[in-house]
Scaffold this motif. Sequence first.
Motif, PDB file in Angstrom:
ATOM      1  N   ALA A 184      -3.662 -14.858   2.346  1.00  0.00           N
ATOM      2  CA  ALA A 184      -2.450 -15.661   2.171  1.00  0.00           C
ATOM      3  C   ALA A 184      -2.349 -16.192   0.749  1.00  0.00           C
ATOM      4  CB  ALA A 184      -2.447 -16.818   3.177  1.00  0.00           C
ATOM      5  N   VAL A 185      -3.477 -16.636   0.196  1.00  0.00           N
ATOM      6  CA  VAL A 185      -3.476 -17.154  -1.179  1.00  0.00           C
ATOM      7  C   VAL A 185      -3.095 -16.059  -2.166  1.00  0.00           C
ATOM      8  CG1 VAL A 185      -4.948 -18.030  -3.029  1.00  0.00           C
ATOM      9  CG2 VAL A 185      -5.111 -19.018  -0.745  1.00  0.00           C
ATOM     10  N   ILE A 186      -3.620 -14.857  -1.971  1.00  0.00           N
ATOM     11  CA  ILE A 186      -3.305 -13.741  -2.868  1.00  0.00           C
ATOM     12  C   ILE A 186      -1.811 -13.442  -2.855  1.00  0.00           C
ATOM     13  CG2 ILE A 186      -3.589 -11.253  -3.212  1.00  0.00           C
ATOM     14  CD1 ILE A 186      -6.490 -11.598  -2.227  1.00  0.00           C
ATOM     15  N   VAL A 187      -1.228 -13.416  -1.637  1.00  0.00           N
ATOM     16  CA  VAL A 187       0.207 -13.111  -1.520  1.00  0.00           C
ATOM     17  C   VAL A 187       1.044 -14.200  -2.182  1.00  0.00           C
ATOM     18  CG1 VAL A 187       2.122 -12.878   0.102  1.00  0.00           C
ATOM     19  CG2 VAL A 187      -0.051 -11.722   0.555  1.00  0.00           C
ATOM     20  N   VAL A 188       0.771 -15.456  -1.829  1.00  0.00           N
ATOM     21  CA  VAL A 188       1.569 -16.554  -2.369  1.00  0.00           C
ATOM     22  C   VAL A 188       1.404 -16.650  -3.882  1.00  0.00           C
ATOM     23  CG1 VAL A 188       1.851 -19.068  -2.385  1.00  0.00           C
ATOM     24  CG2 VAL A 188       1.538 -17.867  -0.212  1.00  0.00           C
ATOM     25  N   THR A 189       0.172 -16.482  -4.365  1.00  0.00           N
ATOM     26  CA  THR A 189      -0.058 -16.532  -5.806  1.00  0.00           C
ATOM     27  C   THR A 189       0.691 -15.417  -6.528  1.00  0.00           C
ATOM     28  OG1 THR A 189      -2.253 -17.509  -5.479  1.00  0.00           O
ATOM     29  CG2 THR A 189      -1.807 -16.501  -7.622  1.00  0.00           C
ATOM     30  N   ALA A 190       0.655 -14.214  -5.939  1.00  0.00           N
ATOM     31  CA  ALA A 190       1.359 -13.080  -6.551  1.00  0.00           C
ATOM     32  C   ALA A 190       2.860 -13.354  -6.632  1.00  0.00           C
ATOM     33  CB  ALA A 190       1.100 -11.805  -5.751  1.00  0.00           C
ATOM     34  N   VAL A 191       3.437 -13.881  -5.569  1.00  0.00           N
ATOM     35  CA  VAL A 191       4.868 -14.196  -5.567  1.00  0.00           C
ATOM     36  C   VAL A 191       5.175 -15.252  -6.630  1.00  0.00           C
ATOM     37  CG1 VAL A 191       6.761 -15.185  -4.213  1.00  0.00           C
ATOM     38  CG2 VAL A 191       5.160 -13.596  -3.134  1.00  0.00           C
ATOM     39  N   CYS A 192       4.329 -16.281  -6.691  1.00  0.00           N
ATOM     40  CA  CYS A 192       4.575 -17.363  -7.639  1.00  0.00           C
ATOM     41  C   CYS A 192       4.399 -16.900  -9.093  1.00  0.00           C
ATOM     42  CB  CYS A 192       3.647 -18.537  -7.340  1.00  0.00           C
ATOM     43  SG  CYS A 192       4.050 -19.413  -5.805  1.00  0.00           S
ATOM     44  N   VAL A 193       3.434 -16.031  -9.350  1.00  0.00           N
ATOM     45  CA  VAL A 193       3.247 -15.504 -10.696  1.00  0.00           C
ATOM     46  C   VAL A 193       4.473 -14.703 -11.126  1.00  0.00           C
ATOM     47  CG1 VAL A 193       1.946 -13.823 -12.070  1.00  0.00           C
ATOM     48  CG2 VAL A 193       0.724 -15.494 -10.670  1.00  0.00           C
ATOM     49  N   VAL A 194       4.953 -13.838 -10.225  1.00  0.00           N
ATOM     50  CA  VAL A 194       6.144 -13.040 -10.533  1.00  0.00           C
ATOM     51  C   VAL A 194       7.350 -13.947 -10.759  1.00  0.00           C
ATOM     52  CG1 VAL A 194       7.774 -11.364  -9.588  1.00  0.00           C
ATOM     53  CG2 VAL A 194       5.321 -10.992  -9.311  1.00  0.00           C
ATOM     54  N   PHE A 196       7.269 -17.144 -11.650  1.00  0.00           N
ATOM     55  CA  PHE A 196       7.052 -17.983 -12.835  1.00  0.00           C
ATOM     56  C   PHE A 196       7.439 -17.244 -14.114  1.00  0.00           C
ATOM     57  CE2 PHE A 196       4.428 -19.474 -16.355  1.00  0.00           C
ATOM     58  CZ  PHE A 196       4.624 -20.848 -16.303  1.00  0.00           C
ATOM     59  N   PHE A 197       7.055 -15.982 -14.198  1.00  0.00           N
ATOM     60  CA  PHE A 197       7.337 -15.214 -15.410  1.00  0.00           C
ATOM     61  C   PHE A 197       8.666 -14.458 -15.331  1.00  0.00           C
ATOM     62  CE2 PHE A 197       2.692 -15.655 -15.652  1.00  0.00           C
ATOM     63  CZ  PHE A 197       2.572 -16.165 -16.942  1.00  0.00           C
ATOM     64  N   GLY A 198       9.377 -14.611 -14.201  1.00  0.00           N
ATOM     65  CA  GLY A 198      10.679 -13.967 -14.073  1.00  0.00           C
ATOM     66  C   GLY A 198      10.607 -12.460 -14.077  1.00  0.00           C
ATOM     67  N   LEU A 199       9.548 -11.914 -13.446  1.00  0.00           N
ATOM     68  CA  LEU A 199       9.331 -10.468 -13.492  1.00  0.00           C
ATOM     69  C   LEU A 199      10.037  -9.709 -12.383  1.00  0.00           C
ATOM     70  CD1 LEU A 199       5.489 -10.527 -14.255  1.00  0.00           C
ATOM     71  CD2 LEU A 199       7.389 -10.340 -15.884  1.00  0.00           C
ATOM     72  N   GLY A 200      10.468 -10.420 -11.337  1.00  0.00           N
ATOM     73  CA  GLY A 200      11.053  -9.748 -10.181  1.00  0.00           C
ATOM     74  C   GLY A 200      12.490  -9.339 -10.405  1.00  0.00           C
ATOM     75  N   ASP A 201      13.068  -8.786  -9.340  1.00  0.00           N
ATOM     76  CA  ASP A 201      14.450  -8.301  -9.423  1.00  0.00           C
ATOM     77  C   ASP A 201      15.424  -9.442  -9.703  1.00  0.00           C
ATOM     78  OD1 ASP A 201      13.519  -5.799  -8.847  1.00  0.00           O
ATOM     79  OD2 ASP A 201      13.905  -5.935  -6.686  1.00  0.00           O
ATOM     80  N   GLY A 202      15.096 -10.622  -9.197  1.00  0.00           N
ATOM     81  CA  GLY A 202      16.014 -11.747  -9.387  1.00  0.00           C
ATOM     82  C   GLY A 202      15.901 -12.394 -10.744  1.00  0.00           C
ATOM     83  N   GLY A 203      14.809 -12.109 -11.464  1.00  0.00           N
ATOM     84  CA  GLY A 203      14.620 -12.732 -12.766  1.00  0.00           C
ATOM     85  C   GLY A 203      14.406 -14.229 -12.646  1.00  0.00           C
ATOM     86  N   PHE A 276       8.931 -21.866  -8.274  1.00  0.00           N
ATOM     87  CA  PHE A 276      10.145 -21.944  -7.458  1.00  0.00           C
ATOM     88  C   PHE A 276      11.320 -22.419  -8.315  1.00  0.00           C
ATOM     89  CE2 PHE A 276       9.254 -21.920  -2.683  1.00  0.00           C
ATOM     90  CZ  PHE A 276       8.164 -21.070  -2.814  1.00  0.00           C
ATOM     91  N   GLN A 277      11.072 -23.426  -9.151  1.00  0.00           N
ATOM     92  CA  GLN A 277      12.168 -23.950  -9.960  1.00  0.00           C
ATOM     93  C   GLN A 277      12.611 -22.983 -11.050  1.00  0.00           C
ATOM     94  OE1 GLN A 277      11.342 -28.725  -9.386  1.00  0.00           O
ATOM     95  NE2 GLN A 277      11.277 -27.890 -11.429  1.00  0.00           N
ATOM     96  N   ARG A 278      11.713 -22.101 -11.431  1.00  0.00           N
ATOM     97  CA  ARG A 278      12.100 -21.078 -12.413  1.00  0.00           C
ATOM     98  C   ARG A 278      13.008 -20.025 -11.801  1.00  0.00           C
ATOM     99  NH1 ARG A 278      11.764 -19.398 -17.261  1.00  0.00           N
ATOM    100  NH2 ARG A 278      10.209 -17.752 -17.086  1.00  0.00           N
ATOM    101  N   SER A 279      12.889 -19.804 -10.483  1.00  0.00           N
ATOM    102  CA  SER A 279      13.574 -18.658  -9.873  1.00  0.00           C
ATOM    103  C   SER A 279      14.614 -19.021  -8.826  1.00  0.00           C
ATOM    104  CB  SER A 279      12.542 -17.730  -9.225  1.00  0.00           C
ATOM    105  OG  SER A 279      11.664 -17.205 -10.197  1.00  0.00           O
ATOM    106  N   LEU A 280      14.689 -20.289  -8.439  1.00  0.00           N
ATOM    107  CA  LEU A 280      15.672 -20.686  -7.432  1.00  0.00           C
ATOM    108  C   LEU A 280      16.598 -21.747  -8.005  1.00  0.00           C
ATOM    109  CD1 LEU A 280      13.448 -20.996  -4.206  1.00  0.00           C
ATOM    110  CD2 LEU A 280      14.916 -19.088  -4.870  1.00  0.00           C
TER     111      LEU A 280
END
Length: 506
Positions: A184-194, A196-203, A276-280
């Motif tokens: 669970a930590v790996i998944v949540v951390t991965a989502v938060c890293v993406v 935080f750096f705006g790497l995902g599709d949503g930027g 979260f605040q970077r992406s939402l």
Amino acid sequence: MSADTARRPAPTAASPDATPDTGLAKSLGVRQGVVIALANMSPTVSIGLGLGLLGAIVGTGLPATFLLAALPILGIAVGYARLSAREPNAGTTYIWARRALGPWVGFQLGWIGLATSTLFLAYGAQLSGQFTLGVLHELGAGVDPESMKWATAIGVVWTAAIAWTAVRGVELAARVQGILFGFAVIVVTAVCVVAFFGLGDGGATADFSASWFNPFGFDSTSIMAGGVLMAAYTFWGWETAFSVSEENVDRKVAGKAGLLSIAIAAGMFIFASVAFQRSLSADEFAEHGANALPYLTDKMFGGQGALVAYLAMLLSTLACLQSSVIGGARLTMAMGRTGVLGERWARLHPKHRTPAFSTYVTVAAALVIAVVGVALGKLSDVIMATVNAVGILVSFSYGTVGLACVILFRHELRASVKNLVTMAILPGISGIALLCLGGYMVYTNWTSVDSIAFDANNGRFLVAVPVAIIVLGVPIAAWNRFVRKPGYFTLPRGVDPDTVHAADHG
């Protein structure tokens, strides 16, 4: 009662680096303690379910909220560490508060711990079932993810398996928790890293700002207080590190594990807040707050993002359930040793040296409540109200222990600056702060509506339920004191009721 338990010596200052021989297997180090505490706090579930809701309330002050909330929790944990190093006991607050404030207050803390642990297990069983249905739904299984009957049935199976694992040994349980929670930590951390750096599709929708950490940057004092109040109780569960103190390899393990787990959880909360605040956007917080993590995962990764998020929360919930089972069983074991509960509650498994009876009965009671709660919707409202308003009970318990720490160590405060800070200033101020936060929670809930209603979202009902739990503890304590008359109530505060009761019945 087992012969090993009957031989338990009273704690002494002569052997400060060794825990008393209670018959429990002593195999846990700091790493296992951190895993057990983090699993019970379950920051990944709080991030998945609560972070979005909290963000909708405090706005861009989300990181500052968690930073402020961690301070009184750390202060109380320092007091726990000193108390546990002096007297490692599975009963923790139930034993320590008795020494400082008497058996009536000590019993009340034990009763609150027992009631909240049992009701949370009932809630957690249903939650694990709901997350399982969420996973199956995302896989296209055609199940109804909102079905409480199926969620409860699945949760019963999960919780029964968890209880069996817990009885097999706390070290094994810690390994299982490490695997479940680690994923669970790996998944949540991965989502938060993406995110935080705006790497995902949503930027990224917002630039990072240091003002997010400003404790004076809230729109109002009431918003800050309400946010800190909610954030403080996302740390609930760290004290499980102390419930296994008798199973640690030395007296200092619990304190190190408790403090380290709070620090790790605070780091996770603060980093996730920034991500979260970077992406939402504010509108996304408001619309998807209760499911912010699945929504953000889908937004960042698309496709099966929500499936991975639900799976992470399921595994984290299972780890949390197992940790809750461990803590609850050790509390009832301590109550059995002091005569408040029957002697069988203190019996250990002949092979695994764990409180098997306490574990199975505690879990069985929780599952009965969960099942009956589905049949009687009103009971489910009580369960949900307890979970939603647990901050009132947690504030009372933590705050009382903070004050108890000051009282117990009052004669040692002049010995050193370290003693003054760790035995009085930090736990004392933190205890008062948490009692005030709990009082503020009572006030805000009560004044949020004009009348009480049997509804888990009604503010006055959210006050009535925890108050009813506290009040119910009074006649139960009176029955013990005047009818059963166990040593816990009749012996002087300075006498260890564990030892005397064990000697009388060994």
